[in-house]
Design a protein around this motif. Structure first.
Motif, PDB file in Angstrom:
ATOM      1  N   GLY C  14     -11.505 -15.765  -5.979  1.00 35.06           N
ATOM      2  CA  GLY C  14     -12.741 -16.372  -6.460  1.00 35.06           C
ATOM      3  C   GLY C  14     -13.469 -17.118  -5.358  1.00 35.06           C
ATOM      4  O   GLY C  14     -14.692 -17.011  -5.227  1.00 35.06           O
ATOM      5  N   VAL C  15     -12.712 -17.856  -4.533  1.00 38.45           N
ATOM      6  CA  VAL C  15     -13.345 -18.599  -3.432  1.00 38.45           C
ATOM      7  C   VAL C  15     -13.979 -17.631  -2.435  1.00 38.45           C
ATOM      8  O   VAL C  15     -15.092 -17.864  -1.947  1.00 38.45           O
ATOM      9  CB  VAL C  15     -12.307 -19.501  -2.736  1.00 38.45           C
ATOM     10  CG1 VAL C  15     -12.924 -20.181  -1.536  1.00 38.45           C
ATOM     11  CG2 VAL C  15     -11.807 -20.542  -3.691  1.00 38.45           C
ATOM     12  N   LEU C  18     -17.209 -16.454  -3.771  1.00 40.01           N
ATOM     13  CA  LEU C  18     -18.206 -17.533  -3.740  1.00 40.01           C
ATOM     14  C   LEU C  18     -18.766 -17.715  -2.331  1.00 40.01           C
ATOM     15  O   LEU C  18     -19.942 -18.020  -2.154  1.00 40.01           O
ATOM     16  CB  LEU C  18     -17.540 -18.819  -4.211  1.00 40.01           C
ATOM     17  CG  LEU C  18     -18.396 -19.913  -4.798  1.00 40.01           C
ATOM     18  CD1 LEU C  18     -19.089 -19.399  -6.027  1.00 40.01           C
ATOM     19  CD2 LEU C  18     -17.530 -21.084  -5.163  1.00 40.01           C
ATOM     20  N   ILE C  27     -21.759 -14.323  -7.697  1.00 38.30           N
ATOM     21  CA  ILE C  27     -21.370 -15.733  -7.579  1.00 38.30           C
ATOM     22  C   ILE C  27     -20.945 -16.275  -8.935  1.00 38.30           C
ATOM     23  O   ILE C  27     -19.948 -16.996  -9.056  1.00 38.30           O
ATOM     24  CB  ILE C  27     -22.527 -16.544  -6.964  1.00 38.30           C
ATOM     25  CG1 ILE C  27     -22.688 -16.163  -5.500  1.00 38.30           C
ATOM     26  CG2 ILE C  27     -22.290 -18.016  -7.090  1.00 38.30           C
ATOM     27  CD1 ILE C  27     -23.863 -16.780  -4.840  1.00 38.30           C
ATOM     28  N   ILE C  28     -21.677 -15.890  -9.992  1.00 41.27           N
ATOM     29  CA  ILE C  28     -21.297 -16.338 -11.341  1.00 41.27           C
ATOM     30  C   ILE C  28     -19.934 -15.778 -11.712  1.00 41.27           C
ATOM     31  O   ILE C  28     -19.069 -16.482 -12.256  1.00 41.27           O
ATOM     32  CB  ILE C  28     -22.377 -15.919 -12.345  1.00 41.27           C
ATOM     33  CG1 ILE C  28     -23.668 -16.695 -12.078  1.00 41.27           C
ATOM     34  CG2 ILE C  28     -21.924 -16.173 -13.768  1.00 41.27           C
ATOM     35  CD1 ILE C  28     -24.824 -16.228 -12.884  1.00 41.27           C
ATOM     36  N   SER C  30     -17.572 -15.024  -9.658  1.00 38.09           N
ATOM     37  CA  SER C  30     -16.555 -15.716  -8.860  1.00 38.09           C
ATOM     38  C   SER C  30     -16.153 -17.031  -9.499  1.00 38.09           C
ATOM     39  O   SER C  30     -14.961 -17.370  -9.545  1.00 38.09           O
ATOM     40  CB  SER C  30     -17.086 -15.994  -7.457  1.00 38.09           C
ATOM     41  OG  SER C  30     -17.575 -14.835  -6.871  1.00 38.09           O
ATOM     42  N   THR C  31     -17.145 -17.773 -10.016  1.00 40.36           N
ATOM     43  CA  THR C  31     -16.792 -19.026 -10.685  1.00 40.36           C
ATOM     44  C   THR C  31     -15.924 -18.761 -11.911  1.00 40.36           C
ATOM     45  O   THR C  31     -14.993 -19.517 -12.196  1.00 40.36           O
ATOM     46  CB  THR C  31     -18.048 -19.796 -11.101  1.00 40.36           C
ATOM     47  OG1 THR C  31     -18.833 -18.949 -11.913  1.00 40.36           O
ATOM     48  CG2 THR C  31     -18.839 -20.238  -9.921  1.00 40.36           C
ATOM     49  N   MET C  34     -12.352 -18.187 -10.705  1.00 40.88           N
ATOM     50  CA  MET C  34     -11.693 -19.441 -10.347  1.00 40.88           C
ATOM     51  C   MET C  34     -11.264 -20.204 -11.594  1.00 40.88           C
ATOM     52  O   MET C  34     -10.174 -20.808 -11.629  1.00 40.88           O
ATOM     53  CB  MET C  34     -12.630 -20.292  -9.493  1.00 40.88           C
ATOM     54  CG  MET C  34     -12.825 -19.753  -8.094  1.00 40.88           C
ATOM     55  SD  MET C  34     -14.265 -20.453  -7.299  1.00 40.88           S
ATOM     56  CE  MET C  34     -13.718 -22.113  -7.053  1.00 40.88           C
ATOM     57  N   GLY C  35     -12.111 -20.155 -12.633  1.00 42.47           N
ATOM     58  CA  GLY C  35     -11.738 -20.830 -13.868  1.00 42.47           C
ATOM     59  C   GLY C  35     -10.500 -20.230 -14.504  1.00 42.47           C
ATOM     60  O   GLY C  35      -9.604 -20.953 -14.961  1.00 42.47           O
ATOM     61  N   GLU C  81     -16.002 -23.868 -19.802  1.00 41.68           N
ATOM     62  CA  GLU C  81     -16.291 -22.763 -18.893  1.00 41.68           C
ATOM     63  C   GLU C  81     -17.396 -21.863 -19.440  1.00 41.68           C
ATOM     64  O   GLU C  81     -18.290 -21.436 -18.706  1.00 41.68           O
ATOM     65  CB  GLU C  81     -15.024 -21.953 -18.713  1.00 41.68           C
ATOM     66  CG  GLU C  81     -14.789 -21.459 -17.330  1.00 41.68           C
ATOM     67  CD  GLU C  81     -13.414 -20.875 -17.278  1.00 41.68           C
ATOM     68  OE1 GLU C  81     -13.293 -19.724 -17.681  1.00 41.68           O
ATOM     69  OE2 GLU C  81     -12.480 -21.588 -16.886  1.00 41.68           O
ATOM     70  N   THR C  85     -20.989 -21.077 -17.840  1.00 40.70           N
ATOM     71  CA  THR C  85     -21.466 -19.719 -17.595  1.00 40.70           C
ATOM     72  C   THR C  85     -22.854 -19.517 -18.195  1.00 40.70           C
ATOM     73  O   THR C  85     -23.732 -18.935 -17.563  1.00 40.70           O
ATOM     74  CB  THR C  85     -20.480 -18.710 -18.190  1.00 40.70           C
ATOM     75  OG1 THR C  85     -19.183 -18.988 -17.691  1.00 40.70           O
ATOM     76  CG2 THR C  85     -20.854 -17.300 -17.816  1.00 40.70           C
ATOM     77  N   LEU C  88     -25.389 -21.251 -15.992  1.00 36.00           N
ATOM     78  CA  LEU C  88     -25.630 -20.520 -14.741  1.00 36.00           C
ATOM     79  C   LEU C  88     -26.455 -19.268 -14.994  1.00 36.00           C
ATOM     80  O   LEU C  88     -27.346 -18.929 -14.201  1.00 36.00           O
ATOM     81  CB  LEU C  88     -24.297 -20.149 -14.096  1.00 36.00           C
ATOM     82  CG  LEU C  88     -23.521 -21.266 -13.423  1.00 36.00           C
ATOM     83  CD1 LEU C  88     -22.201 -20.747 -12.917  1.00 36.00           C
ATOM     84  CD2 LEU C  88     -24.309 -21.836 -12.270  1.00 36.00           C
TER      85      LEU C  88
END
Lengths: 149, 181, 112
Positions: C14-15, C18, C27-28, C30-31, C34-35, C81, C85, C88
């Motif tokens: 995920g990082v 990002l 990018i969305i 990826s977040t 990570m969640g 989360e 989302t 975003l």
């Protein structure tokens, strides 16, 4: 075929029956949140998905007439206030903020566990209304246009 | 089979799915790949004896997929100029791998899998059913012992949804204003 | 330990997305990855061998249970989360309406 919005008559007829079953299942999940897996969060999403089912099958205009969107918005804003009011009732009757001031009841019974089912109902309403409003607003946007603002 | 094997298998699916979601060019395929990752998380929760979380994760994943598909379908985001910078990708990948290897001693110091610390929760598992009367211990924690957390969580959800509604509704009003002029 | 390492690797994927992707959709996503990794890591901590799920029934009374505390924390985290989302996505749609692209390097007035 007067109503051109939405899907075919088969989908509409099935939806007319199935939406009530989905709503019933959602309320079952919410009300039994203190006994079985589930609770306000899961049941709220199921109720929002039932409304979404109607919106996909019948189109947006019918859904707005059927559901009274302004009422949904008021419910969404009111549910968080209700949560706070429950907390304040905990101060006056139980001695602490958000205290469980009702009787505990018998284990494994539907009306037990004090305020936990009430909180489940409040959270279920909150989650259902807010998630349906997001989808309702997203249905309005035109995803092909861009660069005009 | 022991639970570790199943979990390693599920996490392998999740790793592959997330890499596919990030690297594939088609938007719909990327969203479907992220859906596979989310459902694999739901299955992993079932293996870890968390049916509450499995239900919630499953339903919220479906909802997130609906939102993502509705918002992003049919948009041309991936032109050729959009190919990401190769050098930067390699550098970032090497640095992240280095971080992974440097962090290995930390994971050795953590309590091993299957034997949690279990200090606060010992009280909950012993006393929760008598103190709250709820059979579901997770519900009794989020709505009785730690209801203040839930109040904050509902507030955050309210703020996030309100932000989304405000951002989208403002744009709609400007569009209508332009049409009437 | 191998499970913790795999979970951390998922977080690092995920990082990676990002940091290297220029597309707002990626990018969305990826977040979201990570969640997932963070939620799964917390629940991995709470697992006990030979323990039942933390819901009392007639069948499992008296048996040891897995740790219910991380599960309660993750339950709220999943909901937040989805809210993030949605926020975003709304911001990305607004940016698309303004710039007609999802490429963050082409949104000129965002540059410092």
């Amino acid at each position: 075929m007067k109503d051109q919005q939405g899907m075919s008559i088969i989908v509409k007829t099935v939806t007319r029956v199935s939406v009530w079953l989905i709503l019933l299942y959602g309320w079952y999940i919410i009300l039994h949140g203190h006994l079985t897996p589930g609770g306000g969060f899961a049941g709220g999403v199921i109720i929002a998905l039932a409304f979404l089912n109607v919106m996909l099958a019948y189109g947006k205009d019918f859904t707005v007439k059927w559901l009274n969107i302004q009422f949904l918005k008021d419910m969404e804003a009111a549910s968080i206030t209700l949560f706070l009011v429950m907390g304040l009732l905990g101060i006056s009757f139980g001695g602490a903020f958000l205290a469980n001031f009702l009787g505990k009841g018998k284990l494994f019974h539907l009306f037990s566990a004090g305020t936990i089912p009430l909180f489940n109902v409040i959270i279920g309403i909150k989650v259902a209304m807010s998630l349906f409003l997001v989808v309702w607003v997203l249905a309005d946007i035109d995803s092909t246009k861009g660069g005009e603002l | 089979m022991p639970i570790e094997t199943w979990l390693i298998f599920t996490m392998g699916i999740m790793l592959v799915g997330s890499i596919v979601a990030l690297e594939i060019r088609d938007v719909l395929s990327a969203i479907i790949a992220i859906g596979i990752v989310g459902l694999a998380v739901s299955i992993a929760f079932l293996f870890l004896q968390a049916p509450d979380l499995a239900i919630v994760q499953f339903l919220f994943e479906i909802f997130a997929l609906i939102i993502l598909v509705r918002a992003f379908i049919g948009k041309k985001a991936h032109e050729d100029s959009l190919a990401s910078n190769k050098t930067a990708a390699v550098v970032v990948g090497v640095v992240l791998l280095a971080i992974l290897f440097l962090c290995l001693p930390i994971f050795r110091a953590l309590p091993p899998f299957g034997e949690p610390l279990f200090i606060t929760s010992a009280h909950y598992t012993k006393m929760a059913t008598q103190e709250t009367g709820a059979a579901n211990l997770v519900a009794s924690i989020i709505l009785d012992y730690r209801a203040y957390d839930t109040l904050g969580e509902v507030t955050v959800l309210f703020a996030a949804i309100l932000g989304a509604l405000t951002v989208l509704r403002t744009s709609r009003r400007t569009q209508k204003g332009k049409e009437s002029k | 330990m191998i499970l913790y390492v795999l979970c951390f690797a998922l977080f690092l994927v995920g990082v990676y997305g990002l940091l290297t992707k220029r597309d707002l959709i990626k990018i969305i996503l990826s977040t979201a990855i990570m969640g997932y990794a963070a939620n799964l890591f917390l629940v991995l901590f709470g697992y006990r061998h030979d323990a039942t799920f933390p819901i009392l029934t007639e069948a499992n009374a008296g048996q040891p249970m897995v740790d219910p505390l991380p599960q309660a924390l993750v339950l709220t985290s999943i909901v937040i989360e989805l809210g993030i989302t949605a926020l975003l996505v709304a911001l990305a749609i607004r940016l698309y309406q303004k710039y007609a692209t999802f490429d963050i390097t082409k949104m000129r007035s965002l540059k410092g």
